[in-house]
Design a protein around this motif. Structure first.
Motif, PDB file in Angstrom:
ATOM      1  N   LEU A  51      38.042  46.123  35.394  1.00  0.00           N
ATOM      2  CA  LEU A  51      38.418  45.752  34.034  1.00  0.00           C
ATOM      3  C   LEU A  51      39.789  46.347  33.722  1.00  0.00           C
ATOM      4  CD1 LEU A  51      35.127  46.309  31.950  1.00  0.00           C
ATOM      5  CD2 LEU A  51      35.824  44.341  33.311  1.00  0.00           C
ATOM      6  N   VAL A  52      40.730  45.503  33.319  1.00  0.00           N
ATOM      7  CA  VAL A  52      42.094  45.931  33.026  1.00  0.00           C
ATOM      8  C   VAL A  52      42.331  45.817  31.520  1.00  0.00           C
ATOM      9  CG1 VAL A  52      44.548  45.433  33.454  1.00  0.00           C
ATOM     10  CG2 VAL A  52      42.871  45.146  35.297  1.00  0.00           C
ATOM     11  N   GLU A  53      42.879  46.876  30.951  1.00  0.00           N
ATOM     12  CA  GLU A  53      43.147  46.868  29.505  1.00  0.00           C
ATOM     13  C   GLU A  53      44.082  45.715  29.141  1.00  0.00           C
ATOM     14  OE1 GLU A  53      44.084  50.021  25.968  1.00  0.00           O
ATOM     15  OE2 GLU A  53      45.268  50.269  27.772  1.00  0.00           O
ATOM     16  N   GLY A  54      43.761  45.022  28.054  1.00  0.00           N
ATOM     17  CA  GLY A  54      44.577  43.915  27.596  1.00  0.00           C
ATOM     18  C   GLY A  54      44.213  42.600  28.257  1.00  0.00           C
ATOM     19  N   ARG A  55      43.480  42.716  29.352  1.00  0.00           N
ATOM     20  CA  ARG A  55      43.063  41.508  30.061  1.00  0.00           C
ATOM     21  C   ARG A  55      41.545  41.319  29.911  1.00  0.00           C
ATOM     22  NH1 ARG A  55      45.351  36.942  32.930  1.00  0.00           N
ATOM     23  NH2 ARG A  55      43.539  36.036  33.877  1.00  0.00           N
TER      24      ARG A  55
ATOM     25  N   SER B  91      39.872  44.987  45.435  1.00  0.00           N
ATOM     26  CA  SER B  91      40.077  44.693  44.022  1.00  0.00           C
ATOM     27  C   SER B  91      41.582  44.714  43.777  1.00  0.00           C
ATOM     28  CB  SER B  91      39.361  45.762  43.191  1.00  0.00           C
ATOM     29  OG  SER B  91      39.208  45.334  41.877  1.00  0.00           O
ATOM     30  N   LEU B  92      42.164  43.536  43.688  1.00  0.00           N
ATOM     31  CA  LEU B  92      43.626  43.428  43.591  1.00  0.00           C
ATOM     32  C   LEU B  92      44.042  43.082  42.172  1.00  0.00           C
ATOM     33  CD1 LEU B  92      46.463  43.241  44.939  1.00  0.00           C
ATOM     34  CD2 LEU B  92      45.968  40.829  45.382  1.00  0.00           C
ATOM     35  N   THR B  93      44.868  43.934  41.583  1.00  0.00           N
ATOM     36  CA  THR B  93      45.485  43.627  40.295  1.00  0.00           C
ATOM     37  C   THR B  93      46.974  43.418  40.551  1.00  0.00           C
ATOM     38  OG1 THR B  93      43.886  45.080  39.226  1.00  0.00           O
ATOM     39  CG2 THR B  93      45.780  44.423  37.927  1.00  0.00           C
ATOM     40  N   THR B 125      40.312  39.464  42.019  1.00  0.00           N
ATOM     41  CA  THR B 125      41.743  39.519  41.728  1.00  0.00           C
ATOM     42  C   THR B 125      41.945  39.362  40.230  1.00  0.00           C
ATOM     43  OG1 THR B 125      41.790  37.167  42.224  1.00  0.00           O
ATOM     44  CG2 THR B 125      42.535  38.649  43.945  1.00  0.00           C
ATOM     45  N   THR B 126      42.861  40.132  39.684  1.00  0.00           N
ATOM     46  CA  THR B 126      43.113  40.138  38.249  1.00  0.00           C
ATOM     47  C   THR B 126      44.614  40.194  38.011  1.00  0.00           C
ATOM     48  OG1 THR B 126      41.156  41.534  38.046  1.00  0.00           O
ATOM     49  CG2 THR B 126      42.534  41.334  36.107  1.00  0.00           C
ATOM     50  N   ALA B 127      45.064  39.598  36.910  1.00  0.00           N
ATOM     51  CA  ALA B 127      46.458  39.754  36.517  1.00  0.00           C
ATOM     52  C   ALA B 127      46.630  41.085  35.805  1.00  0.00           C
ATOM     53  CB  ALA B 127      46.876  38.604  35.613  1.00  0.00           C
ATOM     54  N   GLY B 128      47.668  41.825  36.145  1.00  0.00           N
ATOM     55  CA  GLY B 128      47.915  43.114  35.513  1.00  0.00           C
ATOM     56  C   GLY B 128      48.904  43.910  36.336  1.00  0.00           C
ATOM     57  N   PRO B 129      49.154  45.174  35.929  1.00  0.00           N
ATOM     58  CA  PRO B 129      50.087  46.011  36.685  1.00  0.00           C
ATOM     59  C   PRO B 129      49.587  46.191  38.121  1.00  0.00           C
ATOM     60  CG  PRO B 129      49.425  47.063  34.609  1.00  0.00           C
ATOM     61  CD  PRO B 129      48.541  45.872  34.794  1.00  0.00           C
TER      62      PRO B 129
END
Lengths: 358, 358
Positions: A51-55, B91-93, B125-129
Motif C-alpha cells: 500500500l502506497v500513500e496517496g495511491r 513488489s515493484l513500485t 506492481t504499483t505506481a509510486g516512488p
C-alpha cells in the motif's frame, strides 16, 4: 540503538505472544530469516501486496486503520485461495520513526493478526516515502486451492458482502457524493477497515469452482476469472440491485438507510457504478455449480458472511459487449435482456483502486 | 490492458521457463496466491528486503544492476541461514511503466534467479516512488539453520570476500575518495552487483556456529551476532588488513592494484574504515569452532569463495570498548593489544547502508 532498531523492538514486543502461540513459526523476528515449519502434507499459499500513500490510502487515515488494512488486503488474497493464515512479513517504509504512530499502526496490525492467528514473523523498516509491504503465508491441502481458472459453464456467480461501499466513501472524500454522517461512518469503515473473508474462503473449499478477491472492482475482477477460466458471464443487474434492496436485512448494518437502497439520495446510476466498478472492497467473488446452491448457503451461514448470487457463467461465444476490451466477456442483463446502455458501463474498471485517479 | 498489466506480462513471460522447471512451485504468477509445495520434512526460511531509491541505490544505477541487487540482498539472507532458494515474490513500485527499463530490470532479476534456480512466483506492481520489495523463500532441514545466536566462546570469526569494497565505490560517488578507472569499475560492481554467498552458506551447514550477512558493515553486523549469542569478540586488525595484503591473490580481481593494498592511494585509516564499517557488501560473517578450521577451508575451496579468519569469540566480560554502545562487545586488537585508538572507530556503524547519509 538507531531509530529503526526501535521500530523492530516495538513490533517484536507486540507480536511476541502471538508468534509463540503458533506451531508453524519455529523462529520469528530477529534473525536473517524467519523459519516456518509447514504442517506435513500441506501446500503453502504466498502473496504480497504493498500500500502506497496517496495511491492506496489517504494521508488522513488513522495509523491503526492503516495497520488493519495493510494486513487485511493480504489476508484477503489467502481467503480468495481458501488458505488458512500462518504468518506474515512486514516491509515498512516511513519518513520518520514516530513512536505514537508506530504503536498505533502495530496495534492495528496486531488486532487483525490475532483474530486470524497470523503472527508477524519478520520484516524490515526503511526511511522513505510511506509505503507498507506485506507478504502473507497460508496453508492449504494439495488440490484444494480456489483458483481463478476453475469457473465452468453453468456455474452460478456469487459475491460476498456489499460491493461498492468502499468506493462510496472515496467519492465522499472527493466531494462527488454526499452521505449522512451515519452512512458515511459505515462507508468509511468499509474503505479503511475491510473485512478479509478468510472464514468464507475456507468454508468454500470443495464447494466453489473459482474465486477472486475484489480489489479492482466487481466486474473488473470477475473479468480476471473469466479470462483465466476461458468462459464468459451474464451478470444480472436485478440481482446486483437486490443485494441492497431488503430493507430489514440484519447483516446490512444500515438496513433501509443504506446508501445503495431505494431511498438513497444517490441516483440509481451512481449506486450501480459504485457496485460494479468500485474496487477496494476485499469481498470475494466466486463461482459454484448450480447443484451447490445449498452448500454455498450453508457456508455463508456458518461463517456469518452475507453472500449474494448475481449471475451465471457461460461457455465462451461471441463477446457480450464491445464497450471495453477488459470487460468484453461480461454481459449485463437488465430484466433478462442484455443491456446496451453505455451508462451501465459508466465507470471503467481500474488497474488498481486508485485514490489519486478521480 | 492497463500499463501495469503489461508489467505483469513482462515478468510472467520472462520467468515462465524457470518457474516450470521448479518442483516446488505448484502455481506461479497470475492468481491471488502462488502455491508452493515444500519438500517433505524441510523447514521454510523466509525473508524480505526493500530497496528504496536515494536510500539504498543511486538513481544512476542501471536497471539491470538494480534487478540483480534487489534479488541479491534477499538471497544473501537465505545464504546467512544456510537455506536453499526456492522462489521469490516481487513488489515493484515505479513512477511509470517504461518498457525498456522494465525489460532490463527483469533481465537483471532473471539472470541471478536462474543462477540460483529461484523463480519469481508472484507479486504486484504499483505506481509510486521507485522502490523494490522482494520476499524470498528457501528450504532447510530442521535444526540446520545458521542463526545469529550460535556463537560460542573460543570460536573463530570469519568473513567472506572483501568487505569494504562497496563502501569505497560509494565514497568515490560522493567525491571523498579517488580510485583509478579499473579500481573504480571493480568497486562499483561490488556495490551494484553484490554476490549472494548462497553456496558458501549451504556448505557451512553443520560447520559454522553462527552467521549473518553484511549489510550494515562488518563490525556493526558482527555486533548483532555477539548480542544474539551473549558473547563478545576480539577482531584482529592485522588479520583484517591481511585480507588484502597478498599481492598475487588469485581470487582478488585487482591483485596488488587493490585499493585496500599497501600501494593504495587511500590512507590506511580510510581503508580500515571502509572494511570495518562499510556496509552493503552482502558477504557472510560467521563463526566456527577452532576444530573446524579445515572444514571451513574446504567449504571455501569447494564453493570458490574467499574466506578470511579475522578474530575470536570470548565469553562476555566487561565491555571491550566504550566508544559506542552498539560496538561495546568488540575489542579491536592492534599487534595483539587492545586498540584504544579512536581513529580505528572513525566511521560508525550505520542503521542501514545509506547512500543519502554521508
Amino acid at each position: 540503538v538507531g531509530e529503526f532498531d526501535l521500530i523492530d523492538q516495538i513490533f517484536k514486543a507486540q507480536f511476541a505472544a502471538l508468534s509463540k502461540a503458533s506451531s508453524q513459526v519455529t523462529l520469528g523476528i530477529g534473525d536473517d530469516c524467519a523459519l516456518l515449519t509447514p504442517t506435513p502434507g500441506m501446500q503453502l499459499a504466498v502473496s504480497t501486496d504493498t500500500l502506497v500513500e496517496g495511491r492506496h490510502f489517504l494521508s488522513t487515515v488513522s495509523p491503526q486503520a492503516l495497520g488493519h488494512k495493510a494486513l487485511a488486503v493480504n489476508l484477503s488474497d489467502l481467503a480468495a485461495c481458501g488458505a488458512k493464515p500462518v504468518g506474515f512479513l512486514l516491509s515498512l517504509t516511513a519518513p520518520r520513526a514516530d513512536a505514537a504512530w508506530l504503536q498505533a499502526f502495530a496495534q492495528g496490525l496486531l488486532d487483525l493478526a490475532t483474530a486470524h492467528a497470523c503472527p508477524l514473523v519478520g520484516g524490515n523498516t526503511t526511511a522513505g516515502p510511506l509505503a507498507i509491504g506485506i507478504t502473507v503465508f497460508g496453508e492449504i491441502p494439495p488440490g484444494a486451492a480456489l483458483l481463478r481458472s476453475g469457473a465452468k459453464p453453468g456455474d452460478d456467480i456469487y459475491v460476498s458482502g456489499f460491493p461498492g461501499e468502499a468506493r462510496a466513501a472515496l467519492e465522499v472524500f472527493r466531494g462527488n457524493l454526499h452521505l449522512n454522517p451515519k452512512q458515511f461512518a459505515h462507508a468509511q469503515s468499509r474503505m479503511e477497515r475491510p473485512t478479509p473473508r478468510v472464514a468464507l474462503g475456507l468454508a468454500l473449499r470443495n464447494i466453489a469452482s473459482s474465486a477472486i478477491d475484489l480489489s479492482d472492482g466487481l466486474l473488473g475482477d470477475l473479468a480476471h476469472v473469466l479470462s483465466a477460466s476461458g468462459v464468459q458471464a451474464e451478470v444480472d443487474l436485478g440481482l446486483v440491485d437486490a443485494i441492497y434492496s431488503i430493507a430489514t436485512n440484519s447483516i446490512n448494518a444500515l438496513g433501509s438507510d443504506h446508501f445503495f437502497s431505494k431511498n438513497s439520495a444517490l441516483s440509481k446510476q451512481q449506486q450501480l457504478n459504485c457496485m460494479l466498478f468500485g474496487g477496494d472492497d476485499y469481498e470475494l467473488a466466486f463461482t459454484a455449480p448450480r447443484t451447490a446452491r445449498e452448500a454455498v448457503q450453508s457456508a455463508a451461514l456458518a461463517t456469518q458472511t452475507p453472500v449474494h448470487r448475481m449471475g451465471q457463467i457461460h461457455a465462451l461465444q461471441t463477446p457480450g459487449s464491445v464497450f471495453t476490451q477488459n470487460l468484453a466477456r461480461i454481459t449485463l442483463l437488465r430484466q433478462g435482456q442484455p443491456s446496451q446502455n453505455a451508462q451501465d458501463w459508466g465507470l471503467r474498471s481500474f488497474d488498481h483502486f486508485d485514490i489519486s485517479n478521480p
